[in-house]
Design a protein around this motif. Structure first.
Motif: not given
Length: 529
Positions: A40-48, A50-58, A94-95, A102-105
């Motif tokens: 959840c924290m990572w999704i919030m960081a991506c929104r801040v 402005k990185l596109p959120h791509i759903p990842v299987s748990k 998995r995430w 994170l893979q790009i980083i």
């Protein structure tokens, strides 16, 4: 009494937590809670950011475990289906390992130490190659720190060709980095994996990139393969007994695909692979990247140009380039401006005829891509090319822009599409708590399977030749083949028509239904030099 209890309370709490953690369901619940909180924290960081959120299987079970292979049904495709087992085992993670950003980083942006013992257990020994026009490109030979004896394999001895597997004549894998020329952690791990499997990797650095000096006042155009042509010819002349292969990373595929198209059946390569390739160069430059990645790439590119600002100032407006706000503007100012065009015209006498025709082209954005699009000569490609793409790649245009008709109609192009993999990541859990790069295993196994296929086809062609010519013709044929052994290209083609007149397959499929089409194409060996 209460004071004594309060003093013991922290210790009692620790004992209680330790007892609870011994229960498996408590551990699983705690891990799941922490992971969900981090997610959840990572999704919030991506929104801040402005990185596109791509759903990842748990979990791995939620992933679609399949690789979609798009290709023309041929004998080679059928052979790959039967023997290239990595293509049947898609990248599953998995995430957080599977998160595209994170893979790009970790695989592309994470810093590496140049000239020192690298984190992948690989160091490089450089050869500087002087080109016809006075420019210099670099060839970095990968050497394993754990196995120094690998370096001794550079001195090849006469003998039959072998592909990897620690033979006396290991296959040379030419690795082309992205268009920025940066040696990424992904590339280092690829070199390490290739060394482990007995290949001999060498990294090709363009002019002014990867620490290579810029001795001529111009960079290489995005799709101009003239420097790579000379580098491959150099490798062929100095290592005539080794098979030559090639792998490109990301935007570096623009150079590799251009080389394969321009050289056609005169290429010295036996097979090639493109990881997260750029098929349309103009579209990629005009595509709007996420702002964070865009500015990181933009700054890195400006630092490269600023390093040679004094020398480049005579042929281009460096100050204007350094104030540009997009990669498209930089590319256009570097190669399409009048000042740059005039300089190329003055130097065209010292270049080959093909480069001279490039320089005389009108300097505008459209004509620049007419001579630099990676697939401009796709119908001339004469070696098999495996392309790996992912649906969750945030650095490339959508998969709808991929020229799938090319893969359906050309017997030399194969496209593998995965659900996850990001850009040049393709992480796969190895079952021991760690992750590996699926793309590395795929391309290296693909090279071995293709070599086996060619070896079988060559034997078939040789037996047919014996039956047709008889004993006298056989002696003449054998001598001719031996005189041509310096060429490593094991297959050539009659030019298929892939343009507006191309023959369309009525029911294209990606599920290996080959029987209806196998009779239309045979893998023949021919030579043009």
């Amino acid at each position: 009494m209460w004071e004594f209890f309060l003093c013991l309370l922290p210790s009692l709490m620790l004992i209680l937590v330790k007892i609870l953690l011994r229960l498996n369901w408590i551990c699983h619940l705690a891990d799941s809670t922490v992971q969900q909180l981090g997610r959840c924290m990572w999704i919030m960081a991506c929104r801040v950011l402005k990185l596109p959120h791509i759903p990842v299987s748990k979990s791995i079970g939620e992933c679609q475990a399949e690789v979609r292979l798009i290709c023309k049904p041929t004998g080679l495709a059928s052979h790959l289906k039967k023997h290239c087992h990595a293509l049947t085992q898609p990248p599953l993670a998995r995430w957080p390992q599977a998160d595209p950003h994170l893979q790009i980083i970790t695989h592309l942006m994470w810093p590496t130490e140049e000239g020192a013992e690298l984190q992948g257990g690989v160091r490089f020994k450089r050869d500087n190659l002087l080109l016809e026009d006075g420019g210099i490109v670099a060839l970095d030979w990968a050497v394993s720190l754990m196995e120094q004896q690998v370096q001794a394999k550079r001195d090849h001895h006469p003998g039959g060709k072998a592909l990897g597997l620690h033979s006396s004549n290991p296959a040379i894998v030419i690795i082309i980095p992205n268009a920025l020329g940066r040696v990424t952690p992904h590339l280092i791990r690829l070199c390490h994996q290739a060394l482990q499997q007995g290949f001999y990797p060498v990294v090709f650095h363009r002019r002014g990139q990867g620490g290579c000096p810029l001795t001529t006042p111009h960079y290489q155009e995005f799709g101009n393969p003239s420097d790579l042509v000379q580098a491959v010819a150099y490798l062929r002349n100095h290592h005539p007994s080794s098979t030559l292969l090639a792998i490109s990373e990301g935007s570096g595929s623009g150079l590799l695909l251009s080389y394969l198209g321009e050289c056609g059946s005169s290429s010295y390569l036996t097979a090639a692979a493109c990881i997260s390739p750029v098929f349309h160069g103009q579209l990629w430059f005009e595509y709007e990247l996420p702002w964070l990645y865009h500015w990181i790439v933009l700054i890195y590119r400006k630092l490269q140009i600023n390093r040679y600002a004094t020398a480049l100032g005579s042929v281009m407006d460096v100050a204007k380039i350094l104030h540009s706000s997009s990669l498209q503007d930089i590319e256009e100012l570097m190669f399409c401006a009048t000042k740059q065009s005039d300089h190329r015209m003055s130097d065209s006498i010292d270049h080959v005829v093909k480069d001279r025709s490039r320089s005389s082209t009108k300097p505008d954005w459209a004509s620049y891509w007419e001579r630099n699009e990676p697939l401009r000569d796709a119908d001339e490609v004469a070696v098999p090319v495996l392309c790996l793409c992912s649906r969750d790649d945030p650095l490339l245009p959508p998969l709808s822009t991929v020229p799938k008709a090319l893969f359906h109609n050309s017997p030399y192009f194969l496209l593998a599409i995965t659900e996850q993999g990001s850009h040049c990541g393709f992480l796969h859990e190895d079952g021991h708590g760690g992750t590996t790069s699926w793309s590395h295993f795929v391309v290296l196994e693909y090279f071995r399977v293709v070599a086996d296929f060619f070896r079988v086809e060559e034997k078939k062609g040789f037996k047919d030749d014996v039956a047709h010519r008889g004993s006298q013709g056989l002696r003449h044929s054998a001598s001719a083949v031996l005189s041509r052994r310096r060429r490593s290209t094991l297959l050539r083609k009659e030019r298929p028509i892939l343009g507006s007149r191309r023959r369309q397959i009525s029911t294209p499929s990606d599920r290996f239904t080959f029987e209806e089409e196998q009779v239309d194409f045979t893998w023949n060996r021919s030579y043009t030099r």
